[in-house]
Motif scaffolding. Structure first.
Motif, short mmCIF file in Angstrom:
data_model
loop_
_atom_site.label_atom_id
_atom_site.label_comp_id
_atom_site.label_asym_id
_atom_site.label_seq_id
_atom_site.Cartn_x
_atom_site.Cartn_y
_atom_site.Cartn_z
N GLY A 180 0.85 -1.18 0.00
CA GLY A 180 0.00 0.00 0.00
C GLY A 180 0.88 1.23 0.00
O GLY A 180 2.05 1.17 0.41
N PRO A 181 0.37 2.36 -0.46
CA PRO A 181 1.18 3.57 -0.53
C PRO A 181 1.36 4.20 0.85
O PRO A 181 0.66 3.86 1.81
CB PRO A 181 0.36 4.48 -1.45
CG PRO A 181 -1.05 4.06 -1.20
CD PRO A 181 -1.00 2.58 -0.96
N GLY A 182 2.28 5.14 0.93
CA GLY A 182 2.48 5.90 2.16
C GLY A 182 2.33 7.38 1.87
O GLY A 182 1.72 7.78 0.89
N GLY A 183 2.90 8.20 2.73
CA GLY A 183 2.88 9.65 2.51
C GLY A 183 1.48 10.22 2.50
O GLY A 183 0.60 9.80 3.27
N TRP A 184 1.25 11.19 1.61
CA TRP A 184 -0.03 11.91 1.60
C TRP A 184 -1.21 11.01 1.26
O TRP A 184 -2.35 11.32 1.63
CB TRP A 184 0.03 13.09 0.62
CG TRP A 184 0.17 12.74 -0.83
CD1 TRP A 184 1.31 12.68 -1.57
CD2 TRP A 184 -0.91 12.40 -1.73
NE1 TRP A 184 1.03 12.31 -2.87
CE2 TRP A 184 -0.32 12.14 -2.99
CE3 TRP A 184 -2.29 12.29 -1.59
CZ2 TRP A 184 -1.07 11.78 -4.11
CZ3 TRP A 184 -3.04 11.93 -2.70
CH2 TRP A 184 -2.44 11.68 -3.95
N PHE A 185 -0.97 9.88 0.59
CA PHE A 185 -2.07 8.97 0.26
C PHE A 185 -2.79 8.48 1.51
O PHE A 185 -3.96 8.13 1.45
CB PHE A 185 -1.54 7.75 -0.51
CG PHE A 185 -1.23 8.01 -1.95
CD1 PHE A 185 -2.20 7.89 -2.94
CD2 PHE A 185 0.06 8.36 -2.34
CE1 PHE A 185 -1.91 8.12 -4.27
CE2 PHE A 185 0.37 8.59 -3.67
CZ PHE A 185 -0.62 8.48 -4.64
N THR A 186 -2.08 8.44 2.62
CA THR A 186 -2.66 7.91 3.85
C THR A 186 -3.09 9.00 4.82
O THR A 186 -3.45 8.71 5.97
CB THR A 186 -1.63 6.99 4.56
OG1 THR A 186 -0.48 7.77 4.95
CG2 THR A 186 -1.19 5.87 3.64
N GLN A 187 -3.05 10.25 4.38
CA GLN A 187 -3.43 11.39 5.20
C GLN A 187 -4.78 11.91 4.73
O GLN A 187 -4.91 12.41 3.61
CB GLN A 187 -2.37 12.48 5.11
CG GLN A 187 -1.00 12.03 5.60
CD GLN A 187 0.13 12.91 5.13
OE1 GLN A 187 -0.07 13.90 4.43
NE2 GLN A 187 1.35 12.56 5.51
N LYS A 188 -5.78 11.79 5.58
CA LYS A 188 -7.15 12.12 5.18
C LYS A 188 -7.29 13.55 4.68
O LYS A 188 -8.01 13.82 3.72
CB LYS A 188 -8.11 11.88 6.36
CG LYS A 188 -9.59 12.01 5.99
CD LYS A 188 -10.48 11.61 7.14
CE LYS A 188 -11.95 11.74 6.77
NZ LYS A 188 -12.34 10.85 5.67
N GLU A 189 -6.60 14.48 5.32
CA GLU A 189 -6.71 15.89 4.93
C GLU A 189 -6.09 16.17 3.56
O GLU A 189 -6.42 17.17 2.91
CB GLU A 189 -6.06 16.80 5.99
CG GLU A 189 -4.56 16.70 6.11
CD GLU A 189 -4.09 15.59 7.06
OE1 GLU A 189 -2.93 15.67 7.52
OE2 GLU A 189 -4.87 14.65 7.32
N HIS A 190 -5.22 15.30 3.09
CA HIS A 190 -4.58 15.49 1.79
C HIS A 190 -5.16 14.59 0.69
O HIS A 190 -5.10 14.94 -0.49
CB HIS A 190 -3.08 15.23 1.91
CG HIS A 190 -2.37 16.23 2.75
ND1 HIS A 190 -1.26 15.93 3.53
CD2 HIS A 190 -2.62 17.55 2.96
CE1 HIS A 190 -0.86 17.01 4.16
NE2 HIS A 190 -1.66 18.01 3.83
N ALA A 191 -5.69 13.42 1.09
CA ALA A 191 -6.19 12.46 0.10
C ALA A 191 -7.71 12.38 0.05
O ALA A 191 -8.26 11.98 -0.96
CB ALA A 191 -5.63 11.07 0.41
#
Length: 332
Positions: A153-164
């Protein structure tokens, strides 16, 4: 035709390579990360480098913008570019929600320039083959689709609700959703039921989803989204069509047509290799960008355009709402 790029990460390197392959002029890029944009500029010979879309638009001399930034930037960057008279192709998901998507569509209509959403599987030769053959299946009753990463699975912004905005559904499930809708002839979604959760990683967004969509005309689509899953029934965008007169699928790609007279099933195999490596080749993105350029040249509304992206966002919003309420959500 002069192209600029918002975002200088993985996906926009693929879009920039497509632009280069098509002989387009790559004139500008933007990213607030200096190391990323420096590498991107060196790779593609782009000297005009900016931190913001506003600074880039101020200097002008750009025809079209490719937006491959985190999802929360899609709407503001798209609207700014459209309002400045640039054509825009924006990565999926189109926006954080349907409200933003509607605003993006309105900006495109007001400006008179073109807005396209990069739902790349509409340009895949196997998906297009199945669409061309689907009339042999009779009335399509249901579809099944897959948008799942196994053991990853991806990391970074992909897993941040406010960004994704969302997790695996926004990242992978939307491929399964759009491919099914495309193969069905882009019907209007009527109702959605979904069960979405986070089970495989400690994340602020979803890593698992089961979504059922009822379409105008009677067909029902079932699709799965996921990251870190132990198994997937097929690769990204793998889709099955169940019709009154037969069965068809992509990845692996074939038709199965009952032959009642001879009491057997006729299999039509177009000969596409499976599995294929890579599953999403560079040529897929070359074809997609070539189509976008042709739409600009002909002043032709692209498909998938803003409306298709907006429709998908309505389904995604309804899916998250359904999962929270445990109820079917109707779409107006």
């Amino acid at each position: 035709m002069k192209f600029a790029f918002a975002g200088t990460g993985y996906i926009n390197k693929i879009h920039a390579q497509a632009a280069q392959n098509l002989g387009l002029e790559l004139v500008a890029a933007l990213n607030h990360k200096s190391d990323s944009i420096a590498e991107f500029g060196k790779q593609f010979g782009i000297t005009r480098q900016y931190e913001t879309v506003e600074a880039m638009l101020k200097d002008g001399n750009i025809d079209a913008l490719v937006i491959g930034t985190p999802n929360y930037l899609h709407a503001p960057q798209t609207k700014a570019a459209l309002n400045a008279g640039l054509h825009v192709i924006v990565e999926k998901p189109m926006s954080m929600n349907a409200q933003e998507a509607e605003e993006m569509c309105a900006a495109a209509e007001k400006s008179g320039v073109l807005l396209m959403v990069a739902h790349c599987w509409r340009f895949d030769p196997e998906v297009l083959w199945l669409k061309s053959q689907s009339s042999k299946l009779g009335k399509i009753i249901r579809t099944k689709g897959v948008g799942v990463h196994t053991h990853w699975g991806p990391g970074g912004w992909f897993t941040q609700k406010e960004h994704a905005g969302g997790g695996a559904l926004a990242d992978m499930g939307i491929h399964a959703l759009d491919t099914a809708r495309f193969l069905l002839g882009d019907p209007r979604p009527v109702a959605v039921y979904a069960k979405i959760g986070t089970h495989y990683q400690d994340l602020a967004v979803d890593d698992t989803g089961v979504i059922i969509v009822e379409w105008d005309g009677g067909a029902t689509s079932y699709f799965e989204s996921g990251w870190w899953q132990p198994h997937a029934d097929g690769p990204e965008a793998a889709t099955q069509l169940y019709g009154t007169q037969g069965f068809g699928q992509v990845f692996p790609t074939k038709l199965e047509l009952p032959n009642v007279r001879e009491q057997k099933t006729d299999v039509i195999d177009p000969g596409f290799p499976f599995p294929r490596e890579p599953h999403a080749p560079q040529s897929l993105y070359d074809t997609q960008l070539k189509y976008f350029v042709e739409c600009i040249e002909k002043n032709q509304t692209p498909n998938p355009g803003g409306f298709e992206g907006w429709t998908n966002m309505k389904v995604m919003d309804a899916a998250y709402q359904s999962s929270q309420t445990r109820k079917v959500v109707e779409i107006q």
